[in-house]
Design an enzyme around this catalytic site. Structure first.
Site, short mmCIF file in Angstrom:
data_model
loop_
_atom_site.label_atom_id
_atom_site.label_comp_id
_atom_site.label_asym_id
_atom_site.label_seq_id
_atom_site.Cartn_x
_atom_site.Cartn_y
_atom_site.Cartn_z
N GLY A 38 45.83 -8.92 52.09
CA GLY A 38 45.49 -8.42 50.76
C GLY A 38 44.16 -8.90 50.24
O GLY A 38 43.26 -9.20 51.02
N ASP A 59 50.49 0.64 56.50
CA ASP A 59 50.87 -0.65 55.93
C ASP A 59 49.63 -1.52 55.83
O ASP A 59 49.02 -1.85 56.83
CB ASP A 59 51.93 -1.33 56.81
CG ASP A 59 53.19 -0.49 56.90
OD1 ASP A 59 53.71 -0.11 55.83
OD2 ASP A 59 53.61 -0.20 58.02
N LEU A 60 49.27 -1.88 54.63
CA LEU A 60 48.04 -2.61 54.37
C LEU A 60 47.93 -3.86 55.25
O LEU A 60 48.79 -4.73 55.22
CB LEU A 60 47.99 -3.02 52.89
CG LEU A 60 46.71 -3.76 52.48
CD1 LEU A 60 45.50 -2.86 52.61
CD2 LEU A 60 46.85 -4.31 51.09
N ASP A 61 46.85 -3.95 56.02
CA ASP A 61 46.56 -5.12 56.86
C ASP A 61 47.64 -5.38 57.90
O ASP A 61 47.75 -6.50 58.41
CB ASP A 61 46.35 -6.38 56.00
CG ASP A 61 45.22 -6.21 55.00
OD1 ASP A 61 44.33 -5.38 55.26
OD2 ASP A 61 45.23 -6.92 53.99
N GLU A 62 48.47 -4.37 58.20
CA GLU A 62 49.57 -4.59 59.13
C GLU A 62 49.40 -3.83 60.45
O GLU A 62 50.28 -3.85 61.30
CB GLU A 62 50.90 -4.17 58.48
CG GLU A 62 51.31 -5.00 57.27
CD GLU A 62 51.80 -6.39 57.65
OE1 GLU A 62 52.03 -6.64 58.84
OE2 GLU A 62 51.94 -7.21 56.73
#
Lengths: 298, 298, 298, 298
Positions: free
Chosen positions: A216, A241-244
């Site tokens: 994040g 999925d953020l940063d995933e």
């Protein structure tokens, strides 16, 4: 592209005109390597490098990359793809055959911070990276002069909460049929699932932390607060999925109590640009197979 | 070997009873991979990992390692070797087929400093390294108790300038037909060309510097004098040229002006033991092909 | 302690009999360094090393470590502490004066995995670490023989959910007045706040991940799932927030898709033992000041 | 300097107008720190960071760096230097007092390869490095456009065996009274002792190997031949002994058998630019004291 870039490209083409790379993944089963080897052997291909990996001896997933030279390949490319289709079908492969003389077309997205953009442009100019760059897109106007000095078209598309949808439509229209890969070189906007769906496995991001630590916003501030002794950066494919998304490359640098947030950002910036450049280079050389949210990098 | 070691070995055998590794090098030429793949496929072998490398697309040297499982391999080992001989001859291969259930027999030579010896014994006990250790030989009596506590025979063979020849004869007599690899774990005597000739490519040394910096004696003292900012260690195969054999592994650690010679030795000792253990591990797993004074580590 | 340890200790005492370290932190204000320097100069102390750091030029927190030699220090230790109290009060310092000839007393807690315990014992024996070890406490009986072979008392105190409170009482009774620092060498029980309150800033843990990534249980499994390209370990002081205490040291090692969970554990184990040993060494040499959940390591 | 650089400089001056750094070395003796601390305290200086080091508790060499803020320093600079002279004389110090608002003037020498030059220009522009750059001198005309695009004067002074003496005279005439430090950013000519004598301890070079390995020409080719597993770069002050001056910084990167000479050069280039930029940054921030062919970097 500017004159230096053109010069480098000529040298690249001279070296790579008969060079191709085959990427394969499928369920492991007997005979895959034998079949692929025979296919290439029958066509007088010379295997330069070959890597294989199986997640599990029994019932695992099989991964393979073969880089090969083949005389007079240029006239034979379409045929080769068509002919390999048969082998691929036998083993239910996901696969890709890339010809080194067909440069990948790479769009770069950037916001205000220029270090990652600059590193990519520089490595493109020096020949450390090889790609066409049909456009740079930014939500800020700042880097127009820099980008255009490389003879690369620059598009300023502002993004606000309200205009995000329209902005993405505008971006997609510019990109359509023109790019094979998108690099987010510190582009500080989150792409919508709709956008990402247009380029699955083809958007590379650089995150300014050693993921999964500090997912994040404001990772350097949080690294400073936590008092970590190493800071890092992570390049990964973008998913919803953020940063995933699948991690391609990571690196770290040692810090200590003397480093303030500004120092972490400065040092982190150097890690970011080298990590991103390595990840982009591997993608351009067809070294990466993403599978189940992980990457195999050969 | 002591009880813990025996326990680990049992677990190892359970996992590796049908596992083999094939190492190949020859002049590159069309059809090698196809032939090897077909050979294994015809015998129902399942390739777990395969790595290839060619020094040059045209006329280069070819290297390959294949790790594979084969049902009921035990009863088939000799046949497999004999049958592969034919393939090997076709391509004039240098090659080796190793069966994971036939443990390599490793002698350890040591002098006064114990850290490398201790690391090896410890990793053998923990199962990080897997080998038989028929003997430890030392020119000093110091480590008898330590070695024997692992149920490993310890031989003290003093070496002086005058007795060196006899000492080596004594060592060779002890080793004869009993060992596959010799590890010099900070053994501070230079082996004669006659000795080395008995075990070509089978003696692994750890040198306490980042070779080729500080070849020869007292590397930490010289590193201190030179004011280097990183110190290192190098594991290599022993040839008749001192510290000039094929390098297997190297690593470094950051130091600064605060580090005195004693600190360099202490930190260097930690690098030495990890570098040596990695090199030994790769040798035991048949990952290394030495060629023209360099190593390919797959 | 065994014979070798005793031998090393004697050498240590010979070198360090007149050596002390002063650790200071307070609000930054003019004149601190001048006052401390004058105090030491007036007492004929010879400053061997001095480090200072201020978080902010204006109104920040000041940190200082001075290592110094003083002739005939032994007879003067109590006086020195009493006399420095005055300087300390002037500046409202938190401070500690440690005399190198007064060995820190270190208890080691361990569960089933032995690699961190073994590294500590080994470095104590080799003289890389210097401390008294009055006891090793374990919730498993496995390492009794190993520990007692170093002439160190071993206490087996089983811990279950039901008996945890009693077990901790038993541990505290054993430790009382006997230890200055507790090292959790892969001790797989979470200490209660009541226990931690007895040893604030004096319990060192090793966590098997690069914190804050993979806080909590099964970090290697989760690292494998996430597909990280570097794995790490973190040594930190224990507070009541799980894995959230001040970080002392971290390190990482590169991995790739070929590494299974078992490989990550094996390689991670090597990182853990070196990271823990470095952190413990710095604590024993009075190099660490913890402040606001971070550490200054001089 | 271009517009961006000017903007960065303004921000730098705002932050650093009352900031100075004092570098000291002399024989160790009681009272140095007390005297320096008192000197600064009496003048209401606020010590921001202070580092000391002594090579040996008894009779060693003492090194110290103090960074401090002092209100209204600008009007007081000359006085401060004059007044400190007295303290310095008492202890026979070699010393230097640098005021952060007096930018160091840095000349850059370059040949054909641009990566180190480009990194320096870039970091100057981004504010990671802060210096005036009165000129870039090259024995090739290639980088004129690049350098002038940064508004920095570019001088092309060809060098041949025959004209070397005249070329150096020309260089010295250009440099005279205009520069404080010279950075050899892959300048492929060896400077004569006469030239070096004009700038003792003020010429920084980047050597493309991990010194002292591969002293002299063609280090990457020789690294390739030797089969090293890590390649590196070294930044050092230039003395009259080729590649033998005091080392400031070194770093390495892992390579393997797959890397050809061209790959080593490419990767090495990235190490070179980061190592050189760090070394130059430390010099510009007055962090380095060279003594007896080694450096103390605080």
């Amino acid at each position: 592209m500017n004159v230096k870039m053109n010069h480098r490209l000529q040298a690249y083409f001279d070296r790579h005109q008969n060079h191709a790379r085959l990427l394969i993944t499928c369920l492991d089963q007997p005979g895959i390597v034998a079949a692929v080897s025979k296919f290439l052997y029958d066509r007088k291909a010379n295997i330069v490098q070959s890597d294989q990996y199986t997640t599990d001896p029994e019932g695992g997933q099989f991964f393979m990359r073969v880089a090969f030279d083949m005389p007079e390949m240029k006239d034979y490319e379409d045929t080769l793809v068509r002919e390999f289709e048969e082998v691929a079908n036998t083993f239910k492969m996901e696969w890709r055959l890339s010809f080194a003389d067909q440069l990948k077309r790479m769009a770069i997205f950037v916001s205000k911070q220029e270090h990652c953009l600059l590193e990519l442009l520089w490595q493109l100019q020096s020949g450390d990276l090889t790609a066409e760059v049909p456009m740079v897109i930014s939500n800020h106007p700042d880097h127009r002069e820099l980008v255009e000095s490389f003879n690369i078209p620059f598009y300023h598309i502002p993004v606000t909460k309200e205009t995000k949808k329209e902005a993405e439509q505008e971006q997609l229209a510019l990109l359509k049929d023109k790019v094979d890969v998108i690099v987010l070189a510190r582009y500080m906007q989150i792409l919508s699932p709709e956008f990402v769906a247009h380029y699955p496995g083809k958007i590379i991001n650089i995150h300014h932390s050693f993921l999964p630590a500090f997912v994040g916003a404001k990772p350097y501030e949080r690294a400073y607060e936590r008092g970590v002794k190493l800071i890092g950066a992570t390049s990964h494919y973008v998913t919803n999925d953020l940063d995933e998304g699948p991690i391609i490359e990571q690196d770290v640098h040692r810090v200590n109590h003397r480093y303030h947030v500004d120092d972490l950002k400065r040092i982190g910036g150097h890690i970011e640009r080298s990590v991103l450049a390595r990840a982009v280079g591997w993608h351009l050389e067809d070294r990466i197979i993403a599978h189940n949210n992980k990457t195999v990098v050969f």
